[in-house]
Design a protein around this motif. Structure first.
Motif, PDB file in Angstrom:
ATOM      1  N   GLU A  54       0.848  -1.190   0.000  1.00  0.00           N
ATOM      2  CA  GLU A  54       0.000   0.000   0.000  1.00  0.00           C
ATOM      3  C   GLU A  54       0.883   1.238   0.000  1.00  0.00           C
ATOM      4  O   GLU A  54       2.047   1.169   0.395  1.00  0.00           O
ATOM      5  N   PRO A  55       0.360   2.371  -0.434  1.00  0.00           N
ATOM      6  CA  PRO A  55       1.153   3.602  -0.445  1.00  0.00           C
ATOM      7  C   PRO A  55       1.604   3.963   0.972  1.00  0.00           C
ATOM      8  O   PRO A  55       0.790   3.957   1.898  1.00  0.00           O
ATOM      9  N   PRO A  56       2.868   4.289   1.167  1.00  0.00           N
ATOM     10  CA  PRO A  56       3.372   4.607   2.497  1.00  0.00           C
ATOM     11  C   PRO A  56       3.220   6.084   2.842  1.00  0.00           C
ATOM     12  O   PRO A  56       2.938   6.918   1.972  1.00  0.00           O
ATOM     13  N   ILE A  57       3.404   6.394   4.096  1.00  0.00           N
ATOM     14  CA  ILE A  57       3.624   7.763   4.533  1.00  0.00           C
ATOM     15  C   ILE A  57       5.116   8.032   4.329  1.00  0.00           C
ATOM     16  O   ILE A  57       5.950   7.255   4.786  1.00  0.00           O
ATOM     17  N   VAL A  58       5.463   9.095   3.616  1.00  0.00           N
ATOM     18  CA  VAL A  58       6.872   9.398   3.370  1.00  0.00           C
ATOM     19  C   VAL A  58       7.298  10.565   4.262  1.00  0.00           C
ATOM     20  O   VAL A  58       6.615  11.588   4.334  1.00  0.00           O
ATOM     21  N   GLY A  75       1.793  10.988  -6.479  1.00  0.00           N
ATOM     22  CA  GLY A  75       0.606  10.199  -6.180  1.00  0.00           C
ATOM     23  C   GLY A  75       0.891   8.789  -5.713  1.00  0.00           C
ATOM     24  O   GLY A  75       0.007   7.934  -5.746  1.00  0.00           O
ATOM     25  N   ILE A  76       2.108   8.533  -5.232  1.00  0.00           N
ATOM     26  CA  ILE A  76       2.475   7.176  -4.822  1.00  0.00           C
ATOM     27  C   ILE A  76       2.645   7.061  -3.310  1.00  0.00           C
ATOM     28  O   ILE A  76       3.109   6.034  -2.821  1.00  0.00           O
ATOM     29  N   ALA A  77       2.263   8.100  -2.577  1.00  0.00           N
ATOM     30  CA  ALA A  77       2.359   8.084  -1.116  1.00  0.00           C
ATOM     31  C   ALA A  77       1.029   8.501  -0.516  1.00  0.00           C
ATOM     32  O   ALA A  77       0.276   9.281  -1.114  1.00  0.00           O
ATOM     33  N   ALA A  78       0.745   7.984   0.678  1.00  0.00           N
ATOM     34  CA  ALA A  78      -0.519   8.306   1.344  1.00  0.00           C
ATOM     35  C   ALA A  78      -0.488   9.684   1.986  1.00  0.00           C
ATOM     36  O   ALA A  78      -1.516  10.362   2.096  1.00  0.00           O
ATOM     37  N   ALA A  79       0.681  10.102   2.441  1.00  0.00           N
ATOM     38  CA  ALA A  79       0.865  11.405   3.079  1.00  0.00           C
ATOM     39  C   ALA A  79       2.349  11.713   3.087  1.00  0.00           C
ATOM     40  O   ALA A  79       3.188  10.826   2.893  1.00  0.00           O
ATOM     41  N   GLY A  80       2.688  12.981   3.330  1.00  0.00           N
ATOM     42  CA  GLY A  80       4.086  13.377   3.366  1.00  0.00           C
ATOM     43  C   GLY A  80       4.385  14.287   4.535  1.00  0.00           C
ATOM     44  O   GLY A  80       3.554  15.120   4.912  1.00  0.00           O
ATOM     45  N   ILE A  81       5.562  14.108   5.119  1.00  0.00           N
ATOM     46  CA  ILE A  81       6.045  15.001   6.171  1.00  0.00           C
ATOM     47  C   ILE A  81       7.432  15.473   5.753  1.00  0.00           C
ATOM     48  O   ILE A  81       8.354  14.663   5.597  1.00  0.00           O
ATOM     49  N   ALA A  82       7.568  16.766   5.539  1.00  0.00           N
ATOM     50  CA  ALA A  82       8.823  17.367   5.090  1.00  0.00           C
ATOM     51  C   ALA A  82       9.392  18.204   6.230  1.00  0.00           C
ATOM     52  O   ALA A  82       8.883  19.284   6.526  1.00  0.00           O
ATOM     53  N   ILE A  83      10.426  17.691   6.871  1.00  0.00           N
ATOM     54  CA  ILE A  83      11.007  18.349   8.049  1.00  0.00           C
ATOM     55  C   ILE A  83      12.135  19.275   7.613  1.00  0.00           C
ATOM     56  O   ILE A  83      13.147  18.829   7.072  1.00  0.00           O
ATOM     57  N   ASP A  84      11.916  20.576   7.806  1.00  0.00           N
ATOM     58  CA  ASP A  84      12.907  21.591   7.428  1.00  0.00           C
ATOM     59  C   ASP A  84      13.470  21.290   6.035  1.00  0.00           C
ATOM     60  O   ASP A  84      14.679  21.099   5.857  1.00  0.00           O
ATOM     61  N   PRO A  85      12.598  21.242   5.012  1.00  0.00           N
ATOM     62  CA  PRO A  85      13.023  20.750   3.707  1.00  0.00           C
ATOM     63  C   PRO A  85      13.821  21.753   2.889  1.00  0.00           C
ATOM     64  O   PRO A  85      13.723  22.969   3.070  1.00  0.00           O
ATOM     65  N   ALA A  86      14.599  21.215   1.949  1.00  0.00           N
ATOM     66  CA  ALA A  86      15.204  22.041   0.909  1.00  0.00           C
ATOM     67  C   ALA A  86      14.073  22.639   0.072  1.00  0.00           C
ATOM     68  O   ALA A  86      13.010  22.042  -0.054  1.00  0.00           O
ATOM     69  N   PRO A  87      14.284  23.806  -0.512  1.00  0.00           N
ATOM     70  CA  PRO A  87      13.191  24.478  -1.233  1.00  0.00           C
ATOM     71  C   PRO A  87      12.828  23.789  -2.535  1.00  0.00           C
ATOM     72  O   PRO A  87      13.682  23.231  -3.236  1.00  0.00           O
TER      73      PRO A  87
END
Length: 240
Positions: A54-58, A75-87
């Motif tokens: 199943e699509p993961p949380i990335v 569209g291949i992930a269920a949700a995303g969390i970007a911690i202090d991401p590059a722009p």
């Protein structure tokens, strides 16, 4: 990973193409990871995702945060969390601290095909400026490895060339996205995360969360659990 497993999540943490199995091996063989670009790394994670049921949380930090957004937008992930991401491409802000923290790489155009490590002073400014000197040294000795320079050049030139850091922010079928910023982050100041969040279509959950008093080392320093706990709360709030 242990923390998330204890909260009921299965976890997987594949490395970048060319990563060695240990910190020592990565330091000993920097050429293995040199010259890897954003798309190559994103595609390598897409191949891993294709093997899952199943699509993961990335979830990713710094350039990992940019990669999380790219994968979510595909569209291949269920949700995303970007911690202090590059722009992402389209974010034009360039704070002085980010430029200074990136100069050890960007200051020499011949670095583009290389992998480099930061000196302790460079690491202290870019990553560990919000923790005591002793802790900064422990983090440096334990975790730092050479990283490919190409992604930094791709992000730095994205305003006028290249599509490697482009994210489909108009995709209304993607899952929820959380972007964080550390108040004292020098290499990825919160203004970059806020600017990225504003690019997204607001019909899909897109949130920004500021962690006060935190620098770029927030995922590995003594305050990492504050970030992890907030991520879990956010996932549960969004039914994940």
């Amino acid at each position: 990973m242990d923390f998330f497993r204890q909260k009921g999540y299965n976890t997987l943490s594949p490395g970048w193409p060319g990563d060695s199995a240990t910190v020592a091996e990565c330091r000993d063989k920097p050429q293995n990871i040199a010259n890897r670009g954003v798309t190559e790394v994103a595609d390598s994670y897409a191949k891993v995702i294709a093997t899952l049921r199943e699509p993961p949380i990335v979830l990713g930090h710094s350039f990992g945060g940019l990669l999380a957004q790219i994968l979510l937008a595909r569209g291949i992930a269920a949700a995303g969390i970007a911690i202090d991401p590059a722009p992402i491409k389209g974010v034009w802000q360039l704070p002085f601290s980010a430029l200074r923290a990136s100069l050890p790489v960007l200051g020499n155009p011949f670095n583009v095909k290389k992998a480099k490590s930061l000196t302790f002073d460079q690491f202290k400014y870019g990553f560990a400026n919000a923790v005591p000197e002793g802790e900064a040294k422990e983090l440096y000795d334990k975790w730092t490895i050479p990283a490919p320079c190409r992604p930094l050049f791709q992000a730095a030139t994205a305003a006028f060339a290249g599509k490697e850091t482009k994210v489909d922010t108009k995709n209304t079928k993607r899952g929820p996205l959380l972007i964080t910023g550390g108040e004292k982050d020098n290499i990825a100041p919160p203004i970059l995360g806020k600017a990225s969040a504003k690019k997204y279509n607001k019909s899909v959950t897109t949130e920004f969360r500021l962690f006060e008093g935190r620098g770029h080392s927030l995922i590995v320093d003594h305050g990492w659990k504050e970030v992890a706990e907030y991520c879990v709360e956010w996932l549960k709030k969004n039914g994940l």
